[in-house]
Enzyme design. Structure first.
Site, mmCIF file in Angstrom:
data_model
loop_
_atom_site.group_PDB
_atom_site.id
_atom_site.type_symbol
_atom_site.label_atom_id
_atom_site.label_comp_id
_atom_site.label_asym_id
_atom_site.label_seq_id
_atom_site.Cartn_x
_atom_site.Cartn_y
_atom_site.Cartn_z
ATOM 1 N N SER A 9 0.810 -1.222 0.000
ATOM 2 C CA SER A 9 0.000 0.000 0.000
ATOM 3 C C SER A 9 0.843 1.273 0.000
ATOM 4 C CB SER A 9 -0.923 0.026 1.222
ATOM 5 O OG SER A 9 -1.525 -1.222 1.438
HETATM 6 N N1 SAH Z 1 -0.414 -4.518 4.268
HETATM 7 C C1 SAH Z 1 0.284 -4.971 3.082
HETATM 8 C C2 SAH Z 1 -0.471 -4.705 1.800
HETATM 9 C C3 SAH Z 1 -1.567 -5.671 1.634
HETATM 10 S S1 SAH Z 1 -2.252 -5.861 0.025
HETATM 11 C C4 SAH Z 1 1.680 -4.373 3.013
HETATM 12 O O1 SAH Z 1 2.033 -3.564 3.860
HETATM 13 O O2 SAH Z 1 2.426 -4.780 2.112
HETATM 14 C C5 SAH Z 1 -3.653 -6.802 0.488
HETATM 15 C C6 SAH Z 1 -3.371 -8.213 0.918
HETATM 16 O O3 SAH Z 1 -4.582 -8.776 1.386
HETATM 17 C C7 SAH Z 1 -2.887 -9.144 -0.201
HETATM 18 O O4 SAH Z 1 -1.668 -9.706 0.147
HETATM 19 C C8 SAH Z 1 -3.996 -10.197 -0.305
HETATM 20 O O5 SAH Z 1 -3.505 -11.493 -0.630
HETATM 21 C C9 SAH Z 1 -4.565 -10.150 1.094
HETATM 22 N N2 SAH Z 1 -5.925 -10.665 1.270
HETATM 23 C C10 SAH Z 1 -7.000 -10.542 0.447
HETATM 24 N N3 SAH Z 1 -8.076 -11.158 0.990
HETATM 25 C C11 SAH Z 1 -7.668 -11.672 2.189
HETATM 26 C C12 SAH Z 1 -8.317 -12.422 3.227
HETATM 27 N N4 SAH Z 1 -9.606 -12.778 3.178
HETATM 28 N N5 SAH Z 1 -7.587 -12.766 4.299
HETATM 29 C C13 SAH Z 1 -6.268 -12.441 4.413
HETATM 30 N N6 SAH Z 1 -5.611 -11.741 3.458
HETATM 31 C C14 SAH Z 1 -6.303 -11.368 2.362
#
Ligand code: SAH
Length: 218
Positions: free
Chosen positions: A62
């Site tokens: 993000s």
């Molecule tokens: N916080 C992260 C960015 C996350 S991007 C950072 O600092 O890099 C969003 C993430 O949510 C992705 O890796 C995706 O695989 C995950 N995601 C999507 N649906 C999800 C769910 N139901 N449970 C856990 N993770 C999920």
């Protein structure tokens, strides 16, 4: 060309301050965590660019400003037990771990669990537990949480997540369609009821799970 990451990091934090991020703990944490260790090698030179960057498995790390905005809204305190949904690279988990006592972070994709684990272990974080699973169900074993941050966008705030908030606990997540969302802030009042406020427009990857989007919605 060698990149001076310490200088770039300090400039990013200065920029966040100018954009209105005033939470000292968040700014300090962002001035400490080496974002260059969380971005893929192919994007090292953009490690401190204020935008989202690609991760494996078609996910994204993000934008720093949005991470800062979300964490600021949670009013984090050092004794907090925090849940993050969507570990991705592990960057936001590291920021959280600089500020609070305990971080639980849930990621559905095994590839990213490994990606984040490698980096967080290398940096020596001992207060982050990474779990693989469907984060729309939260992580009941370690509830209640003082704060919950969801880093992927869903159609609604999952009730399982809301119910894992402790008294005065705050949750922030992007809610809307798969293309456009707004940040929603939810908090549990002492009388057990919930407050709800809608904040700024954002754009996140989809939250996929039993209380999020179904895979076939994509
Ligand atoms: N916080 C992260 C960015 C996350 S991007 C950072 O600092 O890099 C969003 C993430 O949510 C992705 O890796 C995706 O695989 C995950 N995601 C999507 N649906 C999800 C769910 N139901 N449970 C856990 N993770 C999920």
């Amino acid at each position: 060309m060698t990149l001076d990451f310490d200088k770039l990091r300090a400039e990013m934090v200065e920029d966040l301050r100018k954009r209105g991020i005033r939470d000292t703990a968040v700014l300090q944490a962002m001035n400490t965590v080496p974002r260059e260790q969380f971005v893929p090698n192919s994007h090292l030179e953009h490690a401190y660019y204020n935008g989202a960057l690609p991760l494996p498995a078609k996910q994204t790390i993000s934008q720093p400003y949005v991470v800062a905005l979300m964490l600021m809204a949670l009013k984090l305190q050092t004794h907090f037990n925090v849940l993050e949904i969507g570990t991705g690279s592990g960057y936001a988990a590291a920021i959280l771990a600089q500020i609070v006592q305990q971080v639980h972070t849930v990621e559905r994709k095994e590839e990213l669990v490994e990606y984040a684990k490698t980096r967080l272990n290398q940096l020596g974080y001992v207060n982050i537990l990474i779990h693989q699973g469907d984060g729309t169900l939260g992580w009941p074993d370690a509830a209640p949480y003082d704060a919950i941050v969801v880093a992927a966008a869903g159609p609604t705030v999952p009730l399982s997540l809301r119910d894992q908030l402790g008294e005065n606990g705050r949750l922030i997540m992007p809610v809307g369609s798969q293309k456009k969302q707004k940040l929603h802030l939810v908090w549990r009042k002492p009388n057990g009821q919930f407050g709800h406020k809608i904040l700024t427009p954002v754009r996140f990857v989809p939250l996929i799970g039993s209380q999020g989007w179904q895979k076939r919605d994509r």
